[in-house]
Design an enzyme around this catalytic site. Structure first.
Site, short mmCIF file in Angstrom:
data_model
loop_
_atom_site.label_atom_id
_atom_site.label_comp_id
_atom_site.label_asym_id
_atom_site.label_seq_id
_atom_site.Cartn_x
_atom_site.Cartn_y
_atom_site.Cartn_z
N GLU A 93 0.82 -1.20 0.00
CA GLU A 93 0.00 0.00 0.00
C GLU A 93 0.86 1.25 0.00
O GLU A 93 1.95 1.27 0.57
CB GLU A 93 -0.86 0.03 1.26
CG GLU A 93 -1.79 -1.14 1.38
CD GLU A 93 -2.59 -1.11 2.66
OE1 GLU A 93 -2.64 -0.07 3.34
OE2 GLU A 93 -3.18 -2.15 2.99
N CYS A 106 3.06 8.53 1.60
CA CYS A 106 3.48 7.55 2.61
C CYS A 106 3.75 6.23 1.88
O CYS A 106 2.85 5.68 1.25
CB CYS A 106 2.36 7.38 3.64
SG CYS A 106 2.71 6.15 4.90
N CYS A 113 5.72 -7.37 7.62
CA CYS A 113 6.68 -6.82 8.57
C CYS A 113 6.94 -7.87 9.65
O CYS A 113 6.05 -8.63 10.01
CB CYS A 113 6.10 -5.56 9.22
SG CYS A 113 7.27 -4.66 10.26
N CYS A 117 4.15 -5.65 15.98
CA CYS A 117 3.52 -4.67 16.87
C CYS A 117 2.03 -5.00 17.00
O CYS A 117 1.34 -5.23 16.01
CB CYS A 117 3.73 -3.26 16.34
SG CYS A 117 5.48 -2.84 16.20
N CYS A 120 -0.73 -2.96 14.97
CA CYS A 120 -0.51 -2.68 13.55
C CYS A 120 -1.03 -3.80 12.66
O CYS A 120 -0.73 -4.97 12.87
CB CYS A 120 0.99 -2.49 13.31
SG CYS A 120 1.39 -2.17 11.59
N CYS A 342 -2.26 1.68 8.60
CA CYS A 342 -1.23 0.79 8.07
C CYS A 342 -1.72 -0.60 7.76
O CYS A 342 -2.14 -1.33 8.65
CB CYS A 342 -0.09 0.67 9.07
SG CYS A 342 0.44 2.25 9.68
N1 SAH Z 1 7.87 0.29 11.02
C1 SAH Z 1 7.96 1.71 10.98
C2 SAH Z 1 7.07 2.34 9.90
C3 SAH Z 1 5.69 1.77 9.74
S1 SAH Z 1 4.54 2.08 11.07
C4 SAH Z 1 7.62 2.30 12.35
O1 SAH Z 1 7.33 1.53 13.26
O2 SAH Z 1 7.71 3.51 12.52
C5 SAH Z 1 4.30 3.83 11.00
C6 SAH Z 1 3.64 4.42 12.21
O3 SAH Z 1 2.28 4.02 12.30
C7 SAH Z 1 4.29 4.01 13.53
O4 SAH Z 1 4.53 5.15 14.31
C8 SAH Z 1 3.23 3.11 14.16
O5 SAH Z 1 3.32 3.18 15.56
C9 SAH Z 1 1.95 3.69 13.63
N2 SAH Z 1 0.81 2.78 13.62
C10 SAH Z 1 0.79 1.49 13.17
N3 SAH Z 1 -0.44 0.97 13.30
C11 SAH Z 1 -1.23 1.92 13.82
C12 SAH Z 1 -2.62 1.99 14.18
N4 SAH Z 1 -3.42 0.95 14.03
N5 SAH Z 1 -3.08 3.15 14.67
C13 SAH Z 1 -2.26 4.22 14.83
N6 SAH Z 1 -0.96 4.23 14.49
C14 SAH Z 1 -0.45 3.09 14.01
#
Ligand code: SAH
Length: 352
Positions: A93, A106, A113, A117, A120, A342
């Protein structure tokens, strides 16, 4: 299945070497780079000022196009979300976000990944593979062509920033992210200022050290999500292996090297990362450091186990940080009606 490398995965220095090795005059390199990056050519046939023999030779060794548009959605707030299929069938995406005077692209760096997390959507299927530099860059070219064809109301069709904040962990794929940055900032590539580029990372130690050593000058966002190592590991198990103090030290070193403040991104999850005690400890960690904070209220996933705090909770968390002298901003996610959080679009597709 084996694929040819993408021609756009080569940095300008290697491209010009390729042209020289083929015995061609150097202006052929200028013409080729112009087609690849300034024009964003998607067929060899459009490169009409290049000799046919040169194009055939390149086409025998390199692929020109790595992405195929599967879906494009436009949100009521102007956010545009793209799902691209790669040559091996995997999907990624990219998102265009209107930001007033300019737009922000973005982009993704991996299919899936490995960071796992909890909040995510991308993490759910694990890591499939790294993107090639050319696949990273082509997202920018496709999104640029899209705003040129259809300017975003108020934000226009020219000025764009790029954030490495889509699917994947950019610093787990530094070998491909690094050349993509070179091309973006090279005058013969996309000629972007480092000021317009931001890398967002969960901060794996090894990757952070590579970034600090390379010092590309782009902005750094460190996704934290916990004020102690234990709290952080509870929501970010894999990045949590690098201690917060080490990750912050590296971020500060990077900020000093680039003379540019770093950012801490903090996902606000109700009943978890929104705890006022965490805000206080985070303030203590950041006080006096060249780092600001972006609070991102949790964008709920399909299963909706994790939710954002209410507005009062968000402001209370922010207040604790600002009272301690830490610059703190609340980032509301755009495109909720089109599942722009994401990895959500890809996930819905995989399930249907
Ligand atoms: N792996 C990298 C880039 C991808 S995630 C990183 O961790 O920064 C990009 C951002 O989106 C991160 O700050 C992550 O904490 C946030 N993020 C991911 N899933 C999310 C969600 N469901 N709601 C809000 N922020 C989210």
């Amino acid at each position: 299945m084996e694929y040819k490398p993408l021609l756009r995965s080569l940095v300008p220095g290697d491209l010009s070497g390729l042209v020289a090795t083929a015995g061609l005059p150097s202006y052929r390199f200028d013409q080729l780079a112009d087609w690849l990056f300034a024009q964003g050519a998607l067929t060899w046939e459009t490169m009409t000022n290049l000799p046919v023999a040169m194009r055939l030779d390149l086409a025998s060794r390199f692929d020109l196009v790595g992405l195929d548009l599967v879906e494009r959605q436009v949100s009521s707030d102007g956010t545009r979300k793209f799902l691209f299929r790669l040559r091996d069938g995997a999907t990624v995406e990219s998102v265009t976000i209107p930001m007033g005077e300019h737009v922000t692209f973005c982009i993704s760096t991996q299919v899936g990944c490995a960071m796992a997390c909890r909040f995510c959507a991308t993490s759910r299927g694990g890591l499939v593979r790294n993107l090639e530099a050319g696949e990273i860059l082509e997202q920018v070219l496709r999104l640029r062509a899209d705003i040129q064809a259809e300017p975003v109301p108020e934000s226009g069709d020219r000025q764009f920033n790029v954030v490495y904040m889509g699917m994947g962990e950019p610093l787990d794929n530094w070998e491909e992210v690094a050349p993509s940055l070179v091309v973006m900032m090279d005058g013969r590539g996309l000629a972007m200022s480092s000021r317009r580029i931001q890398i967002s990372t969960s901060g794996p130690g090894e990757g952070l050290r590579k970034l600090v050593a390379a010092n590309p000058g782009v902005g750094l966002t460190l996704s934290l999500g916990g004020s102690t190592d234990e709290e952080r590991r509870a929501v970010m198990p894999v990045p949590g292996r690098t201690s917060i103090s080490e990750a912050l030290d590296l971020a500060v070193r990077y900020a000093r090297g680039t003379r540019r403040r770093a950012t801490v991104a903090w996902v606000l999850i109700a009943g978890s990362t929104d705890d006022p005690g965490q805000a206080e400890r985070l303030a203590t960690l950041l006080r006096g450091k060249p780092i600001k904070v972006n609070l991102i209220p949790m964008n709920p996933l399909d299963d909706a186990n994790l939710l954002p705090p209410d507005e009062k909770g968000i402001q209370a968390f922010r207040q604790i940080l600002t009272d301690a002298g830490v610059d703190t901003f609340v980032r509301t996610s755009g495109g909720r009606d089109i599942a722009a959080a994401c990895g959500q679009l890809r996930r819905r597709r995989l399930k249907t």
